[in-house]
Scaffold this motif. Structure first.
Motif, PDB file in Angstrom:
ATOM      1  N   UNK A   4       0.788  -1.243   0.000  1.00  0.00           N
ATOM      2  CA  UNK A   4       0.000   0.000   0.000  1.00  0.00           C
ATOM      3  C   UNK A   4       0.814   1.286   0.000  1.00  0.00           C
ATOM      4  N   UNK A   5       2.054   1.239   0.448  1.00  0.00           N
ATOM      5  CA  UNK A   5       2.880   2.455   0.527  1.00  0.00           C
ATOM      6  C   UNK A   5       4.253   2.167  -0.047  1.00  0.00           C
ATOM      7  N   UNK A   6       4.806   3.173  -0.740  1.00  0.00           N
ATOM      8  CA  UNK A   6       6.141   3.024  -1.304  1.00  0.00           C
ATOM      9  C   UNK A   6       6.898   4.341  -1.181  1.00  0.00           C
ATOM     10  N   UNK A   7       8.192   4.267  -1.346  1.00  0.00           N
ATOM     11  CA  UNK A   7       9.038   5.456  -1.249  1.00  0.00           C
ATOM     12  C   UNK A   7       9.576   5.851  -2.618  1.00  0.00           C
ATOM     13  N   UNK A   8       9.772   7.159  -2.783  1.00  0.00           N
ATOM     14  CA  UNK A   8      10.522   7.702  -3.909  1.00  0.00           C
ATOM     15  C   UNK A   8      11.732   8.372  -3.292  1.00  0.00           C
ATOM     16  N   UNK A   9      12.930   7.837  -3.620  1.00  0.00           N
ATOM     17  CA  UNK A   9      14.121   8.182  -2.862  1.00  0.00           C
ATOM     18  C   UNK A   9      15.220   8.785  -3.729  1.00  0.00           C
ATOM     19  N   UNK A  10      15.870   9.814  -3.182  1.00  0.00           N
ATOM     20  CA  UNK A  10      17.129  10.327  -3.717  1.00  0.00           C
ATOM     21  C   UNK A  10      18.085  10.484  -2.536  1.00  0.00           C
ATOM     22  N   UNK A  11      19.276  10.945  -2.827  1.00  0.00           N
ATOM     23  CA  UNK A  11      20.250  11.175  -1.760  1.00  0.00           C
ATOM     24  C   UNK A  11      19.755  12.219  -0.772  1.00  0.00           C
ATOM     25  N   UNK A  12      19.015  13.226  -1.266  1.00  0.00           N
ATOM     26  CA  UNK A  12      18.653  14.373  -0.428  1.00  0.00           C
ATOM     27  C   UNK A  12      17.229  14.362   0.100  1.00  0.00           C
ATOM     28  N   UNK A  13      16.306  13.639  -0.582  1.00  0.00           N
ATOM     29  CA  UNK A  13      14.899  13.711  -0.186  1.00  0.00           C
ATOM     30  C   UNK A  13      14.233  12.354  -0.409  1.00  0.00           C
ATOM     31  N   UNK A  14      13.345  11.982   0.519  1.00  0.00           N
ATOM     32  CA  UNK A  14      12.569  10.747   0.407  1.00  0.00           C
ATOM     33  C   UNK A  14      11.097  11.090   0.641  1.00  0.00           C
ATOM     34  N   UNK A  15      10.233  10.619  -0.259  1.00  0.00           N
ATOM     35  CA  UNK A  15       8.795  10.791  -0.103  1.00  0.00           C
ATOM     36  C   UNK A  15       8.156   9.425   0.140  1.00  0.00           C
ATOM     37  N   UNK A  16       7.264   9.340   1.117  1.00  0.00           N
ATOM     38  CA  UNK A  16       6.466   8.134   1.348  1.00  0.00           C
ATOM     39  C   UNK A  16       5.051   8.425   0.876  1.00  0.00           C
ATOM     40  N   UNK A  17       4.622   7.707  -0.173  1.00  0.00           N
ATOM     41  CA  UNK A  17       3.346   8.030  -0.826  1.00  0.00           C
ATOM     42  C   UNK A  17       2.507   6.762  -0.985  1.00  0.00           C
ATOM     43  N   UNK A  18       1.176   6.914  -1.119  1.00  0.00           N
ATOM     44  CA  UNK A  18       0.299   5.740  -1.282  1.00  0.00           C
ATOM     45  C   UNK A  18       0.346   5.203  -2.710  1.00  0.00           C
ATOM     46  N   UNK A  19       0.449   3.887  -2.818  1.00  0.00           N
ATOM     47  CA  UNK A  19       0.555   3.259  -4.137  1.00  0.00           C
ATOM     48  C   UNK A  19      -0.715   3.456  -4.960  1.00  0.00           C
ATOM     49  N   UNK A  20      -1.903   3.421  -4.324  1.00  0.00           N
ATOM     50  CA  UNK A  20      -3.132   3.528  -5.111  1.00  0.00           C
ATOM     51  C   UNK A  20      -3.260   4.897  -5.778  1.00  0.00           C
TER      52      UNK A  20
END
Length: 643
Positions: free
Chosen positions: A215-231
């Protein structure tokens, strides 16, 4: 005597009790370490991997969501994390909140299922966190999810078991850096379809997201990470403007936090001084169905409402590059505020927004797109108005967080955006914190003056930002005074601010404002460079002027002077006679330079030579009488005689 016997009895009893306790519990302190018996070291640990606790399934389905039973659970899968870091904490950086040493694993724990994590021998100081939604909603009304859905557990070398009844993203938190990469093993978790900049491939990642039930996944870089809903992502993929190039998107996001946050604060990865080191962990933002405060809030992590507006601000590269991701920049700006050194009390919702304008400037976005311009003209008019003003007051034109941004945007627009890293770096290196708003006013004034190599006192005075005399005296001795009205610069149109500014001012204890015409009679006529105009003491209406009269000359900054000249009006009935001249550095503490007698000839220049050349900003001239023995006084000109 009775008290002594009672006390001794109690002490003896305590001693016996202590010995008995040590014996009863078999404590052994011979070498300073408690050595438990074999029986005491045994403990019951839930290791039944096949047993699932379904007691909170109904709550987990509401939030954060469930992983389908068909999703493959990993078994003894190895993964490696680089845990080598040196903390750049908020105290060292002197900001409100800095990234913590939290490391994404790329795994998700299904609700109620046991997860096994194997930690190598000799590795300590770690903990596991299951769940990225850390806001505690205890005590809040109208809950959309359970108050606490995250859990943390200390990790030890060997087998560790952890179960979160709500499930969640799995993180490793570190108390200190570990030089060599650490290899872990995990069982029972599922792989999260995270996007990792530099590792994930666009098309393959999109297919992975569509195939997953996490249900949840991350979008990651060295400087910033977002935790967002897959749906939300699945819905985006089917929209008119789908995310097709996550690599470009996350590259742009990484640039924002690299260039417009870390670098703009004067931080880098390998600085000469450790106080200037960029946070080695990534900044984090989490979407949540119900933030604990408002629509979104700052902190670790930044938490935002799980809706289309916040979600699109994360995944839309068009919005990122050409629009205003106001909420994200606003909250991370709060994290980066330096309230202990220079961001004073009325700037709480102001200096955090400066980062929005930095991003917009780099991307050549019109500032008007960011938050309108209704606040601009009233604030510029406030700065242009003469008289006493208070930047921190309640006047509507300036009592607005956006209006209070303008002085900073003017400095950036005229002298360059590098003024900000200069300010931030100086604040990190300052020997002490600023205790009052006035201290913080002074700090900004001094740093911006040092950066521009110009005494910016008139600029701060135009905005009504109070400064201490100690600060203005110090800067006046270092730099030439500002000679342009930069407070008229429009940061949206990038025009104005070039009009010449004459800092010299003069006031009089009495002046004729009506009876001598539109120009004459006023104190300002004495410094207009014309002998044809003149100041006159008040005579047309009560209260009439009476001797002595005081004239106050403000040069704007300390200037060298070997004397002062006076030109009486070309009329014999008002020629001053005996005067005394005083000097001051701060307009408060006055020292007499000496007395002087102006000649009786009307219209003739008189030079008063000081005993020695001096350098002062303020001069006070006291007119004690006149040659006609009446109460009138008039002067066409007066000023200092420079060496």
């Amino acid at each position: 005597m009775k008290n002594t016997i009672f006390s001794n009895t109690i002490l003896a009893f305590v001693g016996v009790l202590t010995l008995a306790s040590c014996e009863k519990y078999r404590y052994n302190f011979d070498d300073g370490v408690n050595k438990p018996s074999t029986a005491e070291s045994q403990q019951t640990v839930d290791t039944a991997m096949t047993i699932v606790d379904r007691s909170l399934y109904s709550r987990a389905r509401i939030f954060p969501g469930m992983v389908e039973a068909t999703e493959p659970r990993v078994k003894d899968l190895k993964f490696t994390l680089d845990l080598n870091f040196s903390a750049s904490n908020s105290y060292l950086l002197r900001i409100q909140s800095a990234p913590m040493p939290q490391f994404s694993t790329g795994f998700y724990a299904p609700a109620g299922e046991l997860i096994k994590i194997v930690v190598p021998t000799g590795i300590n100081g770690l903990s596991v966190q299951v769940g990225g939604h850390t806001d505690n909603l205890t005590g809040q009304l109208n809950l959309k999810r359970d108050p606490i859905i995250v859990m943390n557990r200390q990790l030890y070398p060997g087998d560790n078991y952890v179960r979160n009844l709500y499930g969640g993203t799995i993180y490793i938190n570190a108390a200190f850096g570990i030089p060599q990469p650490v290899e872990f093993s995990i069982t029972g978790a599922v792989k999260s379809p995270d996007f990792v900049l530099g590792q994930s491939v666009n098309d393959a990642w999109i297919k992975e997201v569509k195939a997953s039930t996490v249900p949840w996944l991350e979008m990651r870089t060295k400087r910033i990470v977002f935790l967002i809903p897959r749906d939300f992502l699945i819905r985006n993929f089917a929209s008119a403007k789908p995310l097709t190039d996550p690599t470009a998107l996350m590259t742009a996001w990484n640039d924002v936090f690299e260039l417009d946050y870390n670098k703009w604060m004067g931080l880098s990865d390998n600085p000469a001084d450790t106080r200037d080191r960029s946070p080695q962990g990534a900044w984090r933002e989490v979407l949540d169905i119900q933030p604990s405060v408002g629509y979104g809030h700052s902190g670790w992590p930044v938490v935002a409402t799980m809706d289309d507006e916040w979600f699109n601000s994360v995944v839309s590269i068009d919005q990122l590059l050409h629009g205003a991701n106001w909420g994200t920049y606003h909250e991370f700006g709060h994290n980066c505020q330096q309230v202990s050194t220079w961001s004073w009390s009325t700037l709480g919702e102001t200096t955090n927004n400066l980062f929005n304008f930095k991003v917009a400037n780099r991307n050549a976005v019109n500032f008007a797109v960011l938050h309108g311009v209704d606040w601009l003209q009233p604030a510029l008019a406030f700065a242009a108005t003469a008289g006493t003003k208070n930047f921190d007051g309640s006047v509507a034109a300036i009592n607005d967080p956006f209006a209070r941004m303008i002085p900073f945007l003017q400095i950036f627009g005229i002298y360059g955006y590098d003024a900000m890293p200069y300010l931030y770096t100086a604040a990190r290196h300052a020997q002490r914190f600023s205790n009052t708003d006035l201290d913080k006013h002074d700090f900004v004034y001094e740093r911006f003056s040092e950066y521009s190599k110009i005494d910016l006192r008139p600029f701060f005075e135009a905005w009504g930002i109070a400064l201490s005399s100690q600060s203005t005296i110090r800067i006046a001795k270092m730099f030439p005074l500002l000679d342009k009205k930069i407070w008229t610069y429009n940061p949206v149109t990038k025009t104005g601010g070039t009009e010449k500014y004459d800092p010299i001012k003069i006031t009089a204890s009495s002046e004729e404002l009506t009876g001598e015409g539109a120009t004459n009679g006023r104190a300002t006529a004495m410094i207009d460079g014309s002998n044809a105009t003149f100041w006159h003491s008040r005579w047309s209406s009560a209260p009439f002027g009476t001797m002595p009269y005081t004239l106050l000359l403000d040069l704007g900054s300390a200037k060298s002077a070997k004397g002062m000249y006076f030109v009486p009006r070309a009329s014999s009935g008002q020629v001053p006679k005996d005067i005394e001249v005083f000097k001051s550095e701060n307009n408060t503490d006055w020292v007499s330079i000496g007395t002087f007698q102006i000649g009786s000839a009307a219209g003739a220049r008189n030079n008063y030579n000081f005993p020695a050349t001096i350098a002062n900003r303020y001069y006070k001239i006291v007119i004690k009488n006149n040659w006609a023995n009446n109460s009138n006084a008039a002067l066409a000109e007066l000023n200092i005689i420079q060496p």
